[in-house]
Design an enzyme around this catalytic site. Sequence first.
Site, PDB file in Angstrom:
ATOM      1  N   MET A 151      -7.878   8.187   9.470  1.00 42.21           N
ATOM      2  CA  MET A 151      -8.338   8.895   8.267  1.00 42.21           C
ATOM      3  C   MET A 151      -9.215  10.079   8.671  1.00 42.21           C
ATOM      4  SD  MET A 151      -9.156   5.580   5.899  1.00 42.21           S
ATOM      5  CE  MET A 151      -9.673   4.496   7.232  1.00 42.21           C
ATOM      6  N   LYS A 194      -3.249   3.382  -2.524  1.00 46.78           N
ATOM      7  CA  LYS A 194      -4.488   4.130  -2.704  1.00 46.78           C
ATOM      8  C   LYS A 194      -4.310   5.485  -2.064  1.00 46.78           C
ATOM      9  CE  LYS A 194      -7.305   0.154  -1.876  1.00 46.78           C
ATOM     10  NZ  LYS A 194      -8.317  -0.417  -1.059  1.00 46.78           N
ATOM     11  N   ASP A 216       0.816  -1.213   0.000  1.00 49.55           N
ATOM     12  CA  ASP A 216       0.000   0.000   0.000  1.00 49.55           C
ATOM     13  C   ASP A 216       0.848   1.260   0.000  1.00 49.55           C
ATOM     14  OD1 ASP A 216      -2.348  -1.326  -0.048  1.00 49.55           O
ATOM     15  OD2 ASP A 216      -2.671  -1.298   2.120  1.00 49.55           O
TER      16      ASP A 216
HETATM   17  N1  SAH Z   1      -4.135  -0.515   8.986  1.00 44.46           N
HETATM   18  C1  SAH Z   1      -3.657   0.798   9.339  1.00 44.46           C
HETATM   19  C2  SAH Z   1      -4.677   1.865   9.068  1.00 44.46           C
HETATM   20  C3  SAH Z   1      -5.011   2.045   7.615  1.00 44.46           C
HETATM   21  S1  SAH Z   1      -6.081   3.388   7.328  1.00 44.46           S
HETATM   22  C4  SAH Z   1      -3.220   0.799  10.803  1.00 44.46           C
HETATM   23  O1  SAH Z   1      -3.432  -0.179  11.509  1.00 44.46           O
HETATM   24  O2  SAH Z   1      -2.619   1.786  11.231  1.00 44.46           O
HETATM   25  C5  SAH Z   1      -4.940   4.704   7.036  1.00 44.46           C
HETATM   26  C6  SAH Z   1      -4.911   5.638   8.189  1.00 44.46           C
HETATM   27  O3  SAH Z   1      -4.074   5.127   9.208  1.00 44.46           O
HETATM   28  C7  SAH Z   1      -4.320   6.997   7.869  1.00 44.46           C
HETATM   29  O4  SAH Z   1      -5.269   7.855   7.275  1.00 44.46           O
HETATM   30  C8  SAH Z   1      -3.940   7.489   9.249  1.00 44.46           C
HETATM   31  O5  SAH Z   1      -5.054   7.929   9.958  1.00 44.46           O
HETATM   32  C9  SAH Z   1      -3.462   6.202   9.898  1.00 44.46           C
HETATM   33  N2  SAH Z   1      -2.004   6.044   9.809  1.00 44.46           N
HETATM   34  C10 SAH Z   1      -1.307   5.104   9.156  1.00 44.46           C
HETATM   35  N3  SAH Z   1       0.016   5.255   9.353  1.00 44.46           N
HETATM   36  C11 SAH Z   1       0.162   6.318  10.172  1.00 44.46           C
HETATM   37  C12 SAH Z   1       1.280   6.978  10.762  1.00 44.46           C
HETATM   38  N4  SAH Z   1       2.531   6.566  10.546  1.00 44.46           N
HETATM   39  N5  SAH Z   1       1.045   8.042  11.554  1.00 44.46           N
HETATM   40  C13 SAH Z   1      -0.204   8.467  11.796  1.00 44.46           C
HETATM   41  N6  SAH Z   1      -1.296   7.874  11.267  1.00 44.46           N
HETATM   42  C14 SAH Z   1      -1.124   6.818  10.472  1.00 44.46           C
END
Ligand code: SAH
Length: 472
Positions: free
Chosen positions: A379, A266, A244
């Site tokens: 998100m 995405k 991703d």
């Molecule tokens: N599966 C992922 C989430 C996917 S949805 C998880 O467990 O973290 C994507 C969202 O995850 C982003 O919009 C943001 O809100 C969050 N996210 C992912 N990586 C991040 C990071 N390094 N710092 C802050 N938010 C993060």
Amino acid sequence: MDHFPIFLSTRGQRIVLSGGGDAALAKLRLLMKSEARISVFAPTPAPEIKDWAEAGKLTLHRRALTHGDTLCAALFYAADEDATEDKRTASIARSEGALVNIVDNLHDSTFITPAIVDRDPVTIAIGTEGAAPVLARAIKADLEAKLPSTLGMMARVGKGFRKMADALPFGRARRDFWRDYYFATSPASEESAEEALEALLRQHLNKTARPGHVAFVGGGPGDPELLTLKARKALDEADVVIYDRLITPEILELARREATMIDVGKEGFGPSTSQEHINALLLEHASNGAQVVRLKSGDATVFGRLDEEIDAVDAHNIGWHIVPGITSASAAVATIGQSLTKRGRNASVRFLTGHDMKGFADHDWAALARAGEVAAIYMGKRSARFVQGRLLMHGADRTTPVTVIENASRPDQRIVQSTLNHLADDLAAANLSGPALTFYGLAPRAALQEYRHNTDVTPMPDRQPISLQEAL
Ligand code: SAH
């Protein structure tokens, strides 16, 4: 990379060195491991050099180097430990077409000799472009301790066995065989290495080919050190990695070098690879027998559309498993020095998404508006105003702390400290461009300042906020 590493074939090549002291000795000890013809120019050579010349290991000329002495030399070492003499000899060698190394003079050298871990034919070269010789030595010591002294012998015996191993199908079957040889056997002698190879080959020929498989792997929040060991192993064994947008380049670096890397990133609201296409990719590669790693950010089970992919794989009887990862809420809460749940404050924590496939996501706002609630909002950047409005409408305290952590665990991590009534404005002012996790009901711990590193805390603008700095 200013210096590009290569391995130079020395068979039949000529290497010339000028110098007869300690620096010359150190270089010659290394050079004599090669297959090159070595010529040394030294009016007063150290006794060792004389001995080596007598033993036929090199040709010694007991005079200073002069024009014509470096003709047809592939490499030249200026090792007189005298800047003027080194400059003179180097300029002769350069004009006669050799690559030149001046001992302890990185700037005027055209090549440098790395620190070497020698398990011939396995050779590891370590270079820091002169930046940190101490580091190079430490890495060398570490590798020397880790790699068995029999590794070279195993590689030599293995080389002679390559034709036999061709009986196994090309690709994974052969790779598995060699991996088992190098990592699961530890022969002490050439004879036992040969026996181990023969037994292993019989065993592998009897094995049916490993079927295709999909590992749904949580890649964590971005810091490669926050990957699980299982995730690293899966990446190391992958034939195909489908990843991703939020997967960082540092993590992709860890995938097996021969793996096919497929980006299905995405963009939040931008162009995306359709879920159908991702499912089709998983099926295509796994049906062909590939070990597929489906690499998702954070934990694959959190807002990852994991079930759709599992259903697709399952429907075709393809084996799969999940490797959990550190979700961004866990990484982000660690960043602000808080815990997700706390006795007396919140006995539960919600993981919310700010928007879902239909638009802004609806939640039980009345329940969230109660004092002490904590939610991790994924998100949530674009839905900040919506979330703020819904919570205020349901009676949430305007001063409820809200903290947004952008790029949690990465070097460009930022923390925006706000409250519910200013959330949307503060977020707009902070102009975040990376992934961000919003904590409703949590502020950074005041003592955080004492141990935070590289973290830019953006206080609220145009008001009198209690910023982290003031709180201390
Ligand atoms: N599966 C992922 C989430 C996917 S949805 C998880 O467990 O973290 C994507 C969202 O995850 C982003 O919009 C943001 O809100 C969050 N996210 C992912 N990586 C991040 C990071 N390094 N710092 C802050 N938010 C993060």
